[in-house]
Design a protein around this motif. Structure first.
Motif, PDB file in Angstrom:
ATOM      1  N   GLY A 124     -12.235   1.157  -1.948  1.00 30.96           N
ATOM      2  CA  GLY A 124     -11.955   1.565  -0.643  1.00 30.96           C
ATOM      3  C   GLY A 124     -12.139   1.275   1.138  1.00 30.96           C
ATOM      4  N   GLY A 125     -12.857   1.993   1.838  1.00 33.88           N
ATOM      5  CA  GLY A 125     -13.368   2.060   2.375  1.00 33.88           C
ATOM      6  C   GLY A 125     -12.114   1.355   3.111  1.00 33.88           C
ATOM      7  N   THR A 126     -12.544   0.081   4.304  1.00 35.28           N
ATOM      8  CA  THR A 126     -11.370  -0.099   5.485  1.00 35.28           C
ATOM      9  C   THR A 126     -10.009  -0.800   4.057  1.00 35.28           C
ATOM     10  OG1 THR A 126     -12.231  -2.635   5.183  1.00 35.28           O
ATOM     11  CG2 THR A 126     -13.365  -1.068   7.589  1.00 35.28           C
ATOM     12  N   ASP A 127      -9.979  -0.977   3.197  1.00 33.82           N
ATOM     13  CA  ASP A 127      -8.578  -1.810   2.257  1.00 33.82           C
ATOM     14  C   ASP A 127      -8.393  -0.592   2.762  1.00 33.82           C
ATOM     15  OD1 ASP A 127      -9.933  -4.975   2.095  1.00 33.82           O
ATOM     16  OD2 ASP A 127     -11.314  -3.718  -0.049  1.00 33.82           O
ATOM     17  N   VAL A 128      -8.203   0.549   1.890  1.00 36.13           N
ATOM     18  CA  VAL A 128      -7.246   1.790   2.095  1.00 36.13           C
ATOM     19  C   VAL A 128      -6.872   2.506   3.270  1.00 36.13           C
ATOM     20  CG1 VAL A 128      -7.100   3.854   0.480  1.00 36.13           C
ATOM     21  CG2 VAL A 128      -8.262   2.079   0.045  1.00 36.13           C
ATOM     22  N   LYS A 129      -5.559   2.256   3.991  1.00 38.98           N
ATOM     23  CA  LYS A 129      -5.595   2.891   5.247  1.00 38.98           C
ATOM     24  C   LYS A 129      -5.403   4.531   4.714  1.00 38.98           C
ATOM     25  CE  LYS A 129      -2.725  -1.477   7.117  1.00 38.98           C
ATOM     26  NZ  LYS A 129      -1.473  -1.585   7.312  1.00 38.98           N
ATOM     27  N   VAL A 130      -5.080   4.802   5.601  1.00 44.43           N
ATOM     28  CA  VAL A 130      -4.953   6.775   5.740  1.00 44.43           C
ATOM     29  C   VAL A 130      -4.117   6.874   5.650  1.00 44.43           C
ATOM     30  CG1 VAL A 130      -5.345   8.820   6.610  1.00 44.43           C
ATOM     31  CG2 VAL A 130      -7.659   7.241   6.693  1.00 44.43           C
ATOM     32  N   GLY A 131      -3.218   7.522   4.836  1.00 47.06           N
ATOM     33  CA  GLY A 131      -1.489   7.739   4.785  1.00 47.06           C
ATOM     34  C   GLY A 131      -1.212   7.529   3.434  1.00 47.06           C
ATOM     35  N   SER A 132      -1.538   5.765   2.993  1.00 48.28           N
ATOM     36  CA  SER A 132      -1.200   4.682   2.738  1.00 48.28           C
ATOM     37  C   SER A 132      -0.631   5.396   1.036  1.00 48.28           C
ATOM     38  CB  SER A 132      -1.698   3.634   2.204  1.00 48.28           C
ATOM     39  OG  SER A 132      -3.390   3.784   1.559  1.00 48.28           O
ATOM     40  N   GLU A 133      -1.283   6.944   0.606  1.00 46.08           N
ATOM     41  CA  GLU A 133      -1.663   6.974  -0.821  1.00 46.08           C
ATOM     42  C   GLU A 133      -2.144   6.597  -1.806  1.00 46.08           C
ATOM     43  OE1 GLU A 133      -0.008  10.494  -0.637  1.00 46.08           O
ATOM     44  OE2 GLU A 133       0.377  10.706   1.155  1.00 46.08           O
ATOM     45  N   GLY A 134      -2.855   5.517  -1.013  1.00 46.98           N
ATOM     46  CA  GLY A 134      -3.413   4.322  -2.331  1.00 46.98           C
ATOM     47  C   GLY A 134      -2.529   3.512  -3.094  1.00 46.98           C
ATOM     48  N   TYR A 135      -0.985   3.362  -1.923  1.00 44.52           N
ATOM     49  CA  TYR A 135      -1.101   2.105  -2.559  1.00 44.52           C
ATOM     50  C   TYR A 135      -1.112   0.694  -1.115  1.00 44.52           C
ATOM     51  CZ  TYR A 135       2.826   4.928  -5.739  1.00 44.52           C
ATOM     52  OH  TYR A 135       2.034   5.813  -6.306  1.00 44.52           O
ATOM     53  N   PRO A 136      -0.705  -0.607  -1.669  1.00 45.72           N
ATOM     54  CA  PRO A 136      -1.112  -1.818  -1.141  1.00 45.72           C
ATOM     55  C   PRO A 136      -0.195  -1.667   0.002  1.00 45.72           C
ATOM     56  CG  PRO A 136       0.450  -2.118  -2.977  1.00 45.72           C
ATOM     57  CD  PRO A 136      -0.423  -0.821  -3.070  1.00 45.72           C
ATOM     58  N   PRO A 137      -0.960  -1.983   1.036  1.00 49.73           N
ATOM     59  CA  PRO A 137      -0.205  -2.885   2.544  1.00 49.73           C
ATOM     60  C   PRO A 137       0.762  -3.788   2.096  1.00 49.73           C
ATOM     61  CG  PRO A 137      -2.167  -3.054   2.405  1.00 49.73           C
ATOM     62  CD  PRO A 137      -2.328  -2.502   1.497  1.00 49.73           C
ATOM     63  N   ASP A 138       1.281  -4.620   1.545  1.00 53.30           N
ATOM     64  CA  ASP A 138       1.953  -5.467   1.396  1.00 53.30           C
ATOM     65  C   ASP A 138       1.889  -6.257   0.369  1.00 53.30           C
ATOM     66  OD1 ASP A 138      -0.401  -7.157   2.380  1.00 53.30           O
ATOM     67  OD2 ASP A 138       0.476  -7.306   3.901  1.00 53.30           O
ATOM     68  N   LEU A 139       2.351  -7.145  -0.605  1.00 55.95           N
ATOM     69  CA  LEU A 139       2.195  -7.679  -1.555  1.00 55.95           C
ATOM     70  C   LEU A 139       1.644  -9.151  -1.346  1.00 55.95           C
ATOM     71  CD1 LEU A 139       6.491  -7.831  -3.425  1.00 55.95           C
ATOM     72  CD2 LEU A 139       4.275  -6.606  -3.493  1.00 55.95           C
ATOM     73  N   GLU A 140       1.115  -9.192  -0.254  1.00 57.02           N
ATOM     74  CA  GLU A 140       0.174 -10.221  -0.184  1.00 57.02           C
ATOM     75  C   GLU A 140      -1.427  -9.805   0.003  1.00 57.02           C
ATOM     76  OE1 GLU A 140      -0.170 -13.538   0.706  1.00 57.02           O
ATOM     77  OE2 GLU A 140       2.089 -13.363   0.472  1.00 57.02           O
ATOM     78  N   THR A 141      -1.417  -8.429  -0.338  1.00 57.72           N
ATOM     79  CA  THR A 141      -2.875  -8.401  -0.398  1.00 57.72           C
ATOM     80  C   THR A 141      -3.158  -7.665  -1.709  1.00 57.72           C
ATOM     81  OG1 THR A 141      -2.521  -6.454   1.352  1.00 57.72           O
ATOM     82  CG2 THR A 141      -3.972  -5.803  -0.162  1.00 57.72           C
ATOM     83  N   LEU A 142      -1.756  -7.777  -2.495  1.00 59.19           N
ATOM     84  CA  LEU A 142      -2.582  -7.982  -4.245  1.00 59.19           C
ATOM     85  C   LEU A 142      -2.349  -9.483  -5.410  1.00 59.19           C
ATOM     86  CD1 LEU A 142       0.840  -6.228  -5.297  1.00 59.19           C
ATOM     87  CD2 LEU A 142      -1.392  -5.320  -5.443  1.00 59.19           C
TER      88      LEU A 142
END
Length: 163
Positions: free
Chosen positions: A75-93
């Motif tokens: 949560g917090g800053t790791d989840v962007k608004v409008g991302s629907e809970g999906y990662p911002p990119d593959l590197e994040t995984l």
């Protein structure tokens, strides 16, 4: 018994004639030409299995990330608004995200991004949650799906980028 001139005491020596050598060579060429396409097909089938495995693995990790967001582990800053809970990119995984409630602990979902066996690189086509299911452009907000960038035809007649 005295030895008679011209008589052969040794058994008849045998060798390979030129005609026999040509016939055997022709048979080997025919067999090799029949086996070579089978070998190529086996290699392509193996690469297709690796592609399916890599896609399945990445899609499962994307779903695990989404589940962790829904369960409140991320949560917090790791989840962007409008991302629907999906990662911002593959590197994040791979790099991981901070775990809610644990200051120095990260949740990592993959050790590395797998290599696409069809292109030989770790570059994959990405789709956002907001994109059409068959879109080839990425909006850049989140990663909902991955696909191969290879446009080569598979053994079943489809192209790899539609898998």
């Amino acid at each position: 018994m005295p030895r008679v001139e011209g008589r052969r005491d040794r058994p008849r020596e045998r060798g390979v004639t030129y005609l026999e050598l040509v016939a055997v060579s022709a048979i080997l060429v025919v067999l090799a030409s029949a086996i070579l396409p089978v070998g190529r097909m086996a290699v392509q089938r193996q690469r297709e299995l690796e592609l399916r495995r890599a896609l399945r693995e990445m899609r499962q990790k994307i779903d695990l990330y989404k589940l962790a967001v829904e369960q409140g582990q991320i949560g917090g800053t790791d989840v962007k608004v409008g991302s629907e809970g999906y990662p911002p990119d593959l590197e994040t995984l791979v790099k991981g995200v901070k775990r809610v409630g644990a200051l120095d602990r990260k949740l990592k979902f993959m050790r590395r991004i797998p290599v696409d066996p069809m292109t030989g690189t770790a570059e994959w086509g990405l789709r956002c949650y907001q994109d059409d299911p068959d879109s080839t452009s990425w909006c850049g907000d989140n990663v909902w799906d991955v696909y191969s960038k290879s446009t080569t035809k598979a053994l079943d007649g489809t192209t790899y980028n539609t898998w």
